[in-house]
Design an enzyme around this catalytic site. Structure first.
Site, PDB file in Angstrom:
ATOM      1  N   LYS A 187      10.347  39.493 122.369  1.00 20.15           N
ATOM      2  CA  LYS A 187       9.445  38.876 123.349  1.00 20.15           C
ATOM      3  C   LYS A 187       9.665  39.506 124.713  1.00 20.15           C
ATOM      4  O   LYS A 187      10.799  39.722 125.126  1.00 20.15           O
ATOM      5  CB  LYS A 187       9.734  37.373 123.415  1.00 20.15           C
ATOM      6  CG  LYS A 187       8.861  36.618 124.383  1.00 20.15           C
ATOM      7  CD  LYS A 187       9.139  35.119 124.338  1.00 20.15           C
ATOM      8  CE  LYS A 187      10.328  34.726 125.170  1.00 20.15           C
ATOM      9  NZ  LYS A 187      10.525  33.281 125.302  1.00 20.15           N
ATOM     10  N   THR A 219       5.792  25.634 127.772  1.00 17.85           N
ATOM     11  CA  THR A 219       4.322  25.702 127.671  1.00 17.85           C
ATOM     12  C   THR A 219       3.859  25.861 126.224  1.00 17.85           C
ATOM     13  O   THR A 219       2.665  25.782 125.938  1.00 17.85           O
ATOM     14  CB  THR A 219       3.784  26.897 128.460  1.00 17.85           C
ATOM     15  OG1 THR A 219       4.270  28.107 127.845  1.00 17.85           O
ATOM     16  CG2 THR A 219       4.224  26.853 129.910  1.00 17.85           C
ATOM     17  N   GLY A 221       3.915  28.641 124.592  1.00 14.06           N
ATOM     18  CA  GLY A 221       3.432  30.005 124.358  1.00 14.06           C
ATOM     19  C   GLY A 221       4.324  30.780 123.389  1.00 14.06           C
ATOM     20  O   GLY A 221       3.826  31.451 122.470  1.00 14.06           O
TER      21      GLY A 221
HETATM   22  C1  R5P Z   1      13.337  31.351 126.872  1.00 13.38           C
HETATM   23  O1  R5P Z   1      14.000  32.364 126.727  1.00 13.38           O
HETATM   24  C2  R5P Z   1      13.540  30.127 126.070  1.00 13.38           C
HETATM   25  O2  R5P Z   1      14.488  30.325 125.062  1.00 13.38           O
HETATM   26  C3  R5P Z   1      12.232  29.647 125.449  1.00 13.38           C
HETATM   27  O3  R5P Z   1      11.785  30.600 124.514  1.00 13.38           O
HETATM   28  C4  R5P Z   1      11.160  29.444 126.472  1.00 13.38           C
HETATM   29  O4  R5P Z   1      11.643  28.734 127.576  1.00 13.38           O
HETATM   30  C5  R5P Z   1       9.963  28.731 125.893  1.00 13.38           C
HETATM   31  O5  R5P Z   1       8.990  28.636 126.894  1.00 13.38           O
HETATM   32  P1  R5P Z   1       7.461  28.502 126.553  1.00 13.38           P
HETATM   33  O6  R5P Z   1       7.329  27.322 125.651  1.00 13.38           O
HETATM   34  O7  R5P Z   1       6.805  28.287 127.902  1.00 13.38           O
HETATM   35  O8  R5P Z   1       7.009  29.772 125.931  1.00 13.38           O
END
Ligand code: R5P
Length: 291
Positions: A187, A219, A221
């Site tokens: 990601k 969020t 995403g």
């Molecule tokens: C980020 O590195 C965390 O481990 C989560 O993947 C992230 O905070 C998820 O955020 P969202 O739901 O906005 O994609």
């Protein structure tokens, strides 16, 4: 020992009181018209060993202040203050990602210790090493065992999917607890806009139940993109398992629209439209270990 159920205690304080055979009190709180917090604690006596349950979900800063008010206000009376913080806010801000970024979790940890909290117990922080920033004793309840126990029997021939390489350790622990394999995507997040892009090959997942694992959903995403990738790789079905269901805006809709048949989370946040795993008994074990 006495346990205080803070304004954001998620019911975990009360449950800890029951499990530990300790007195549990609700904390009286309100917000003044201008937004300031007022917290009142009645019943703590000189020399009490005090446990405060307070999660730090949104509004994070308000919940942090309430915790600090309780700890700092009771430090002169209590013999010891332990904070049970099921969701530890700011754990993602554990380094400067771009020039000038503040390492916010370091500030939070410093404030908690300076307010008189000598031990903290949290659930599946974003990175386990943030606990080293706390000068007192820090304990972690990992999500792997409680989550695997909840998933067991509800999935068939599973494979764990981590949305990024940073989640590999977490994925491997859950995979071990489920007795299955794990794969990961990559990601990229634009640090200015927050936009994410997903890449990487999951291989052929046909016939498998994909368990998309993350520490938290904000969020939605990340989880939605990972569910989409798993289904495109042939998974029979996909579920999402995250420790902290912050569920900002249409997060749930995004994840379900991507094709997830179920969302699993812990009771670290008061989101209920999911399969919720109560982590109180695991926290109680850590609490016992601290005594
Ligand atoms: C980020 O590195 C965390 O481990 C989560 O993947 C992230 O905070 C998820 O955020 P969202 O739901 O906005 O994609």
């Amino acid at each position: 020992m006495i346990v205080l159920e803070g304004p954001a205690g998620c019911g975990i304080g009360k449950e800890l009181g029951r499990l530990m055979g300790a007195k549990a009190f609700d904390v009286d709180f309100k917000s003044f018209p201008d937004g300031e917090s007022r917290v009142r604690v009645i019943g703590v006596k000189k020399g009490d060993d005090v446990v405060i349950a307070q999660s730090l979900y949104q509004p994070q800063d308000k919940h942090i202040m309430e915790l600090l008010f309780m700890a700092d206000g009771l430090r002169r009376v209590a013999s010891k203050i332990t904070a049970v913080i099921p969701y530890l806010a700011y754990a993602r801000q554990n380094k400067a990602f771009v020039e000038g970024d503040m390492v916010s979790i370091e500030t939070v940890m410093k404030m908690l210790f300076d307010a008189g909290i000598s031990s903290i117990i949290t659930v599946e922080p974003h990175k386990y090493d943030v606990m080293e920033m706390f000068k007192g004793e820090g304990r972690i309840v990992g999500m792997a065992n409680p989550m695997a126990k909840r998933l067991y029997g509800e999935i068939r021939d599973p494979v764990v999917v981590a949305p990024d390489a940073g989640g590999l350790e977490r994925a491997s622990k859950i995979a071990e607890a489920l007795g299955c394999g794990y794969v990961h995507l990559s990601k990229e997040r634009d640090r200015e806009t927050g936009e994410i892009s997903m890449s990487g090959e999951l291989g052929n997942l046909s016939g498998k139940d994909a368990v998309v694992v993350d520490d938290m959903i904000s969020t939605g995403g990340t989880a939605a993109a990972a569910v989409d990738a798993a289904i495109s790789a042939g998974a029979r079905k996909a579920v999402v398992a995250a420790a902290h269901l912050l569920m900002v805006g249409p997060a749930e809709e995004r994840i379900r629209k991507a094709g997830a048949v179920e969302i699993y989370g812990t009771n670290s946040v008061p989101f209920s439209n999911a399969r919720i795993v109560d982590v109180s008994e695991y926290i109680a074990k850590e609490l016992e270990g601290l005594r």
